[in-house]
Enzyme design. Sequence first.
Site, PDB file in Angstrom:
ATOM      1  N   HIS A 172      43.381 -40.680   4.104  1.00  0.00           N
ATOM      2  CA  HIS A 172      43.961 -42.100   4.573  1.00  0.00           C
ATOM      3  C   HIS A 172      44.759 -42.123   5.915  1.00  0.00           C
ATOM      4  O   HIS A 172      45.430 -43.006   6.273  1.00  0.00           O
ATOM      5  CB  HIS A 172      44.771 -43.055   3.682  1.00  0.00           C
ATOM      6  CG  HIS A 172      44.155 -42.817   2.084  1.00  0.00           C
ATOM      7  ND1 HIS A 172      42.815 -43.925   2.025  1.00  0.00           N
ATOM      8  CD2 HIS A 172      44.255 -42.164   0.984  1.00  0.00           C
ATOM      9  CE1 HIS A 172      42.650 -43.534   0.727  1.00  0.00           C
ATOM     10  NE2 HIS A 172      43.315 -42.638   0.150  1.00  0.00           N
ATOM     11  N   SER A 297      38.448 -37.129  34.444  1.00  0.00           N
ATOM     12  CA  SER A 297      38.838 -38.759  34.420  1.00  0.00           C
ATOM     13  C   SER A 297      38.586 -38.847  36.336  1.00  0.00           C
ATOM     14  O   SER A 297      39.145 -37.933  36.974  1.00  0.00           O
ATOM     15  CB  SER A 297      39.963 -39.075  34.285  1.00  0.00           C
ATOM     16  OG  SER A 297      40.351 -40.348  34.776  1.00  0.00           O
TER      17      SER A 297
END
Length: 460
Positions: A172, A297
């Site tokens: 979780h 990038s």
Amino acid sequence: MEKLEFECKTLSPLDGRYGKIKDALGDYFSEYALVKYRVFVEISWLKYLIDHVDTPVLNDAKKKDLSGVEKISSEFNYDSYKRIKEIEATTRHDVKAVEYYIDEQLKALGFEHLESFVHIGCTSEDINNTSYGCMIRDGLKNVWLKAAYDFAKTIDGLAVKYADIPMLAHTHGQPATPTTVGKEFKVYAYRFKCALEHIESIAIKAKFNGATGNYSAIGIPFPNIDWEKANKEFVEDYLGLTFNPLTTQIESHDYTVDILDGIRHYNNILMDLDVDMWLYISMEYFKQIPVKGEVGSSTMPHKINPIRFENSEANADFSNNICVALSNKLPKSRMQRDLSDSSSQRNLGLAFGYSLQAINETTGGLAKCVVNNEKLEEDLNEKWEVLAEPIQQMLRKYGIVDAYDQLKALTRGKNISQEAIMEFAKSLDVLSDEDRQTLLNMTPAGYIGQAANLAKKQLF
């Protein structure tokens, strides 16, 4: 035409940007491949008739050297394909064009008396479904399954390599019982192996029973032959496929759906791995090796993006969508036949191709990743609360009914220090000295159960 010029005019990236996929699968799923396999089926059917049917024409052929006839198929090349396409431009029927081409070749070889036996008793779908069956069989075995198995073995190799490296697990998204890096790879290796074994178990079926599946046409000139038995022999012994005894005009495509669903399942496992790797990289559990000259990038010089895993996810998802579209369409046909499956099947190669590209992308992504041992150790050393589980299990051994609640009060929602955990363990007078010492000797990195052994289990 230069490669770059060709790439700039393609509609599918499998033909351009991912051109290596076209090179790998083109022999099995291209238009050229379909025509080539049609010629193979027609020549194989003619050879079967010569071998098994008793007529003056066929008996005469039995006495002659048929190597030239067999070469019509075995030496099929671009010129053969080009000629068939020229014939098709007139016939406007692709299978009939193959028949006429073979007639031309037989005449050139001096076997014009065999022309009437080319395509005898057949409907186009007899040729098409067997061709697609051979294409799928060979494309699976020679390309997709090979790549998929090689990838699964790569994952298995990483499992063994990283078997002993402890890692904080997350259920979780929250810190959970530690595992090892290798154990988590092993889970994927096993899942891939099971998926591939399922795909391999699927029988690739074919029918060869005429216009509506009843052997009607071939039974008129040869009423004394058991054509169901004969055609089963042809399909299985001459083509290497599994005989489907009950069909309409078309083979039902159910096996194709099973294979596509199997590929989709493999893709889903692959995407699950892609997402996990993306998350582990974002958590710095893996570092990406910088490659000289690469740019991450256009504006942020520091970045090394996990683009190979993202690209894999996109390509696997695209393959899945094609698999679903084909699985939804192919099993449905109006009464004895409609032609919509024919157009759909021409896209089979895309399902295989985008999956293959996804495998390539993930392989490339993994090659640029190394385990970040420092970060793994740091996270484990900050999460001593994960030892609440084994401590409460030890208390249960002694019949402590509220063991879970005690540890819950101590640790839930808290970052517990090593000292706090050890002090609690020391205070447990109910334990034997040996069991108390077991708890005092525990560390998050050492609390991995059988993870390392599981990662080392032999799979391949």
